[in-house]
Design an enzyme around this catalytic site. Structure first.
Site, PDB file in Angstrom:
ATOM      1  N   LYS A 120       0.856  -1.188   0.000  1.00 15.91           N
ATOM      2  CA  LYS A 120       0.000   0.000   0.000  1.00 15.91           C
ATOM      3  C   LYS A 120       0.890   1.235   0.000  1.00 15.91           C
ATOM      4  O   LYS A 120       1.759   1.389   0.853  1.00 15.91           O
ATOM      5  CB  LYS A 120      -0.918   0.007   1.221  1.00 15.91           C
ATOM      6  CG  LYS A 120      -2.021   1.059   1.142  1.00 15.91           C
ATOM      7  CD  LYS A 120      -3.004   0.921   2.289  1.00 15.91           C
ATOM      8  CE  LYS A 120      -4.212   1.803   2.070  1.00 15.91           C
ATOM      9  NZ  LYS A 120      -3.870   3.212   1.791  1.00 15.91           N
ATOM     10  N   ARG A 151      -5.735   8.469  -3.769  1.00 11.92           N
ATOM     11  CA  ARG A 151      -6.426   7.484  -4.603  1.00 11.92           C
ATOM     12  C   ARG A 151      -7.099   8.216  -5.765  1.00 11.92           C
ATOM     13  O   ARG A 151      -7.839   9.186  -5.563  1.00 11.92           O
ATOM     14  CB  ARG A 151      -7.470   6.748  -3.759  1.00 11.92           C
ATOM     15  CG  ARG A 151      -8.298   5.716  -4.512  1.00 11.92           C
ATOM     16  CD  ARG A 151      -7.548   4.435  -4.735  1.00 11.92           C
ATOM     17  NE  ARG A 151      -8.397   3.438  -5.376  1.00 11.92           N
ATOM     18  CZ  ARG A 151      -9.281   2.670  -4.741  1.00 11.92           C
ATOM     19  NH1 ARG A 151      -9.438   2.802  -3.418  1.00 11.92           N
ATOM     20  NH2 ARG A 151      -9.999   1.784  -5.407  1.00 11.92           N
ATOM     21  N   GLU A 201      -3.032   5.066  -7.639  1.00  9.25           N
ATOM     22  CA  GLU A 201      -2.625   5.965  -6.557  1.00  9.25           C
ATOM     23  C   GLU A 201      -1.631   6.985  -7.099  1.00  9.25           C
ATOM     24  O   GLU A 201      -0.700   6.634  -7.832  1.00  9.25           O
ATOM     25  CB  GLU A 201      -1.966   5.154  -5.437  1.00  9.25           C
ATOM     26  CG  GLU A 201      -1.923   5.849  -4.103  1.00  9.25           C
ATOM     27  CD  GLU A 201      -3.174   5.626  -3.268  1.00  9.25           C
ATOM     28  OE1 GLU A 201      -3.381   6.425  -2.333  1.00  9.25           O
ATOM     29  OE2 GLU A 201      -3.926   4.678  -3.546  1.00  9.25           O
ATOM     30  N   ARG A 203     -17.600  -0.239  -0.010  1.00 14.49           N
ATOM     31  CA  ARG A 203     -16.550  -0.727   0.891  1.00 14.49           C
ATOM     32  C   ARG A 203     -16.663  -2.244   0.955  1.00 14.49           C
ATOM     33  O   ARG A 203     -17.603  -2.784   1.524  1.00 14.49           O
ATOM     34  CB  ARG A 203     -16.692  -0.108   2.270  1.00 14.49           C
ATOM     35  CG  ARG A 203     -15.480  -0.414   3.177  1.00 14.49           C
ATOM     36  CD  ARG A 203     -15.569   0.309   4.501  1.00 14.49           C
ATOM     37  NE  ARG A 203     -15.550   1.751   4.384  1.00 14.49           N
ATOM     38  CZ  ARG A 203     -14.465   2.482   4.160  1.00 14.49           C
ATOM     39  NH1 ARG A 203     -13.289   1.882   4.026  1.00 14.49           N
ATOM     40  NH2 ARG A 203     -14.541   3.794   4.072  1.00 14.49           N
ATOM     41  N   LYS A 233      -7.343  -3.693   3.851  1.00 15.25           N
ATOM     42  CA  LYS A 233      -6.107  -2.935   4.053  1.00 15.25           C
ATOM     43  C   LYS A 233      -5.575  -3.216   5.450  1.00 15.25           C
ATOM     44  O   LYS A 233      -6.332  -3.219   6.432  1.00 15.25           O
ATOM     45  CB  LYS A 233      -6.338  -1.438   3.843  1.00 15.25           C
ATOM     46  CG  LYS A 233      -7.382  -0.799   4.738  1.00 15.25           C
ATOM     47  CD  LYS A 233      -7.530   0.686   4.414  1.00 15.25           C
ATOM     48  CE  LYS A 233      -8.643   1.322   5.257  1.00 15.25           C
ATOM     49  NZ  LYS A 233      -8.833   2.747   4.934  1.00 15.25           N
ATOM     50  N   ASP A 241      39.997  17.430  -5.962  1.00 18.80           N
ATOM     51  CA  ASP A 241      40.595  17.240  -4.640  1.00 18.80           C
ATOM     52  C   ASP A 241      41.554  18.374  -4.301  1.00 18.80           C
ATOM     53  O   ASP A 241      42.733  18.336  -4.689  1.00 18.80           O
ATOM     54  CB  ASP A 241      41.327  15.887  -4.637  1.00 18.80           C
ATOM     55  CG  ASP A 241      41.860  15.531  -3.269  1.00 18.80           C
ATOM     56  OD1 ASP A 241      41.346  16.068  -2.272  1.00 18.80           O
ATOM     57  OD2 ASP A 241      42.795  14.710  -3.197  1.00 18.80           O
ATOM     58  N   ASP A 272      42.320  14.078 -10.561  1.00 16.47           N
ATOM     59  CA  ASP A 272      42.737  12.674 -10.560  1.00 16.47           C
ATOM     60  C   ASP A 272      41.935  11.882 -11.594  1.00 16.47           C
ATOM     61  O   ASP A 272      41.001  11.174 -11.257  1.00 16.47           O
ATOM     62  CB  ASP A 272      42.536  12.089  -9.151  1.00 16.47           C
ATOM     63  CG  ASP A 272      43.104  10.681  -9.029  1.00 16.47           C
ATOM     64  OD1 ASP A 272      43.673  10.186 -10.018  1.00 16.47           O
ATOM     65  OD2 ASP A 272      42.961  10.076  -7.952  1.00 16.47           O
TER      66      ASP A 272
END
Length: 621
Positions: free
Chosen positions: A23, A28, A77, A199, A205, A440, A529
């Site tokens: 999740k 959403r 999402e 739902r 979840k 450097d 370098d």
């Protein structure tokens, strides 16, 4: 059309009838993709196109490849990804509140969001909602295959449209959730149909709860909410208001305590001095408050003085149970009062940014068993006592550690590996995946020379149409990165380029820059370098600490930061880098997928055609 909703559950259901997804914490949304229009619809029916222009642009780029499949409707999402398993809700929430187009665009560039699809509701205009979930998932895979997008979330891929991977084993999914600090899990019945605004108990979840200790200091009699605080520096700071999760008896006891012992500060608000400590379940902290808080238990034996902001962070970023921390209070960076436990917290928080650069590389580590200031030693070969989850790669008679996951990173941290040095190639190739110029200076006093060299290199690279990135070395210098297409160029070819650039800088300003390898002959000049960029050589990884007295971090920066008057390596301590990531984001995020191929190939051809003798001289230098 409103999204099908999930039912909360405490336990992850097991069995062959279920599928599992991580999740992700975000908005959403339904992505409606008509032949002549694309829009993002929130759960409340609000259009989000203007708030997330980068996602709309990503859709536009896929329009041609997906044209034969339109119209499409996808459920998913909107998220800001920290890693392939974890997202940050605060960045999405902040974007959703913005109105100014210029500010939105700036945020889209700094914190680009993804649309993560997990369901297909319409295909070629035909509704699929009555098909079993497993069939819709297969159809969704085919859509992504048609668009030539990866079959799971891959941050190395530039597309902001991606697909959430489906897992079939509950225990493995739970392990992913806890290891990577995902928001939770979603369990779905294979046979479930998609139901508008319902739902369903066929979609569950399961939250990945974290438990934070807070001091309960206030009670509002009107709305029934209690306030939880923590000590931040020297003052109490409110971090939560909560009223859910109590048993009837617990709620009555706490209310009565405030009403009988508390001090009435208004018409309905009671206060108590710091004395009551409670454990609060939550899913995260958004910078001002704990998210989705629920009372868990009273902590009767806990001292309120231990409830600090730093302690909250350690509870929000718990170490995996597989890591057995030894001597957590050992001082690691004495000057900053950073303990081993603090260092492990840094690694836990920095893991999404550090791990991509360690992945699939043979590590060279520097360990500080007694912390910074004590003895240290290099470690290439993995010790015999390493746990089974630590991956080992045998090469050149050395059993290198490969760090692809948080468990290995945190185990190494517990061993007080404080510097993570990586080769320029991954273990499956003998060719570099990036070029790095290591700038450097002789000491931090001459840091301005590194800044000057970096600016000059950037000007050259811009003229060659090469994209480059820059980071501090974590010490006294800077490092410039040119990402390359994998397996495209040899070290011999990249050496021709780096040698030419370094030689050019030295010829232009011999009083500032040198190729001299012997320190005593460099004077106060900066050493370029180019010989360090070769097979078997290493560079400090981005976001790795260093073993200097402040434990400074090798930190990616923006190019324009070089112009800041106060810009200095000492700014990049471990705590400062974590705050910086929250505020500024990760300047190296695009390096994962932005590679220089055609432009660099053209540069090599020009060098070989125009300067063949000159290059041969440099290579033999």
């Amino acid at each position: 059309m409103k999204p099908m909703r999930l039912t909360s559950a405490q336990d992850v259901p097991a069995g062959a009838d279920w599928l599992y997804e991580l999740k992700y914490d975000g908005f959403r949304v339904i992505l409606v993709w008509e032949k002549d229009e694309i829009h993002l619809e929130s759960r409340a029916g609000k259009r989000l196109n203007e708030q997330f222009p980068e996602v709309m642009d990503a859709c536009e780029r896929l329009k041609e490849s997906l044209a034969p499949l339109l119209p499409l409707t996808l459920d998913g999402e909107l998220v800001f990804l920290l890693s392939e398993q974890q997202s940050d809700f605060a960045k999405v929430q902040q974007r959703g509140r913005l109105k100014c187009k210029k500010t939105i665009q700036m945020q889209a560039e700094r914190f680009p969001c993804h649309f993560l699809a997990f369901d297909l509701l319409r295909f070629k205009g035909k509704p699929l909602v009555h098909l079993p979930l497993i069939d819709r998932k297969e159809a969704l895979k085919k859509v992504f295959q048609t668009a030539q997008l990866p079959p799971s979330i891959q941050l190395t891929h530039p597309s902001l449209l991606q697909i959430i991977k489906t897992e079939r084993h509950a225990e493995y999914a739970k392990e992913l959730m806890t290891t990577y600090l995902a928001e939770g899990l979603v369990a779905k019945k294979k046979t479930s149909q998609w139901q508008d605004n319902i739902r369903s108990k066929e979609w569950l979840k399961i939250k990945n709860w974290r438990y934070v200790s807070v001091i309960v200091t206030r009670f509002n009699q009107d709305n029934g909410y209690f306030q939880g605080c923590l000590y931040h520096e020297t003052a109490l700071k409110e971090v939560v208001q909560f009223k859910h999760g109590f048993s009837k008896e617990e709620a009555q006891t706490l209310r009565a305590l405030f009403q009988t012992k508390g001090h009435l500060t208004g018409a309905s608000q009671y206060e108590l001095p710091p004395s009551i400590v409670a454990s609060i379940a939550c899913i995260s902290f958004d910078g001002s408050a704990l998210r989705e808080p629920r009372f868990s238990s009273f902590l009767l034996d806990e001292d309120p003085a231990t409830c600090t902001f730093q302690h909250m962070l350690k509870q929000l970023y718990p170490l995996p149970a597989i890591i057995d921390v030894t001597h957590p209070e050992k001082p690691i960076v004495p000057l900053l009062h950073i303990t081993k436990e603090d260092y492990l917290l840094y690694l836990r928080q920095a893991a999404p940014y550090l791990l991509p650069f360690l992945r699939e590389r043979r590590l060279t580590l520097i360990r500080f068993p007694h912390g910074i200031g004590g003895e240290s030693f290099y470690q290439k070969s993995t010790p015999d006592y390493a746990p089974d989850f630590v991956e080992i790669d045998q090469a050149h008679d050395i059993s290198y550690t490969v760090c692809n996951d948080p468990n290995t990173l945190l185990w190494l941290g517990n061993q007080l590996a404080m510097e993570f040095h990586i080769p320029f190639e991954t273990r499956d190739t003998d060719r570099p995946v990036d070029i790095v110029f290591d700038l450097d200076p002789p000491s931090v006093k001459e840091f301005h020379l590194a800044v000057e060299a970096a600016k000059r290199i950037k000007a050259i690279l811009d003229g060659l149409f090469l994209t480059a990135f820059i980071k501090t070395s974590g010490g006294k210098g800077l490092q410039v990165y040119i990402p390359l297409k994998k397996n495209a160029f040899t070290y011999e070819e990249t050496r021709q380029f780096t040698a030419f650039i370094c030689q050019f800088l030295c010829e232009q300003s011999p009083e500032l820059f040198t190729l001299e390898r012997l320190k005593k002959k460099r004077g106060n000049r900066l050493y370029l370098d180019y010989l360090q960029h070769d097979a078997g050589k290493t560079i400090i990884a981005p976001y790795s600490p260093r073993g200097n007295e402040l434990g400074l971090v090798a930190t990616p920066i923006e190019w324009d930061e070089l112009n800041g008057e106060e810009f200095h390596p000492s700014l990049f301590t471990m705590p400062a880098v974590i705050e910086r990531l929250k505020e500024k984001g990760d300047p190296f995020r695009p390096i994962r997928y932005h590679v220089n191929d055609a432009a660099f190939r053209q540069v090599l051809h020009q060098l070989q055609d125009i300067f063949p003798a000159h290059i041969m001289d440099i290579r033999g230098h």
